[in-house]
Enzyme design. Sequence first.
Site, PDB file in Angstrom:
ATOM      1  N   ASP A  69      38.703  16.288  46.074  1.00 57.29           N
ATOM      2  CA  ASP A  69      37.843  17.421  46.410  1.00 57.29           C
ATOM      3  C   ASP A  69      38.388  18.118  47.650  1.00 57.29           C
ATOM      4  O   ASP A  69      39.240  17.594  48.363  1.00 57.29           O
ATOM      5  CB  ASP A  69      36.383  16.996  46.583  1.00 57.29           C
ATOM      6  N   GLU A 128      30.451  19.559  47.202  1.00 61.74           N
ATOM      7  CA  GLU A 128      29.226  19.326  47.956  1.00 61.74           C
ATOM      8  C   GLU A 128      28.017  20.115  47.459  1.00 61.74           C
ATOM      9  O   GLU A 128      26.895  19.622  47.508  1.00 61.74           O
ATOM     10  CB  GLU A 128      29.452  19.660  49.439  1.00 61.74           C
TER      11      GLU A 128
END
Length: 376
Positions: A69, A128
């Site tokens: 990520d 997120e």
Amino acid sequence: MLDLIAIRRQLHQIPEIGLEEYQTQAFLLSVIEQLCQDKPFIQIKTWKTGILVFLKGYAPEKTVAWRSDMDGLPITEETGLAFASKHQGRMHACGHDIHMTMALGLLEALVEKQSKHNMLFIFQPAEENEAGGMLMYQSGALDEWMPDEVYALHVRPDLPVGTLASNRATLFAGTCEVKVSFKGKGGHAAFPHHANDALVAASYFVTQVQTIVSRNVDPIEGAVVTFGSLHAGTTNNVISQEALLHGTIRTLTHDMSQLTQKRLTEMAEGIAKSFGLEVDVHLKQGGYLPVENNPELADELISFFKESDTINMIECLPAMTGEDFGFLLSKVKGVMFWLGVDTPYPLHHAKMSPDEGAIKQALPEIKAFLEENIED
């Protein structure tokens, strides 16, 4: 040879939130293009602010993927580091700068020669806040190079450097956002019989949903139902016309999430009917499914790292936090594991500062694991 510590510190200074990782993408591309130049078996493409790097094998029978990520958090950094965030109100407080650095280190090692099987590096934005993994998959970004196996890691502050941790089941819980609105009839506090109190109904609901965990959920599986916000009324002598609740469901399997959502909805509708109110239940799981490791692949990974002389591989319990890697694991078999970074501050804390020694300690062993997978 890449200076991975310098790279990590550069990434740490430019955190960007989901789908706004333009500077991060540009920096990563500059490194990736340098590593991959004059390598005809490598293809690079972008998706929004993400990046895919495909290493074609010479006799491929499968595609193995590594996912990292990219995004930061809307947090003002308080570490006091010389290389602290330069972006006001933004911070890599979840270790995604470490994740990207590890991925670049692995890429550098694996581009040296063409392997038998295909290898795909996924630099994924928006973990997120926007379930970027789900968006990436559903957009078709992976279709051309759809992996057969996928692996990822996540930093863990409470584990020492040199320790990896995983299990053969669920590593992260699935999360589901819950919004419930009860609508009744407002009125004067002195005349409750002329009104229909939404606040009382909401209070009954908050109490009753606790029985989902105690009476509907298998105790071995576990679940959490928490309402952190209840807003109703404006003053002490007016009966509330509307009550708004905002909460979360956390479960270790997708089936348990579905059951919990079903029971919560039934309870809300039942209470509304008994009080003569209207109710609206909004459930948003998005791409934050449980991170359910494939048992066979997890067993292979755990066994491999337990043979290492430099890594301490331990088996761990699930965490009730969420991770959008769970969506990809619902489509492709794979494994996620923890990387110990030994810092006293937890994930998402303004002072969270991972020990960079974790990069050098773990990278050779993870590289060896991937090499074994793409050469067998």
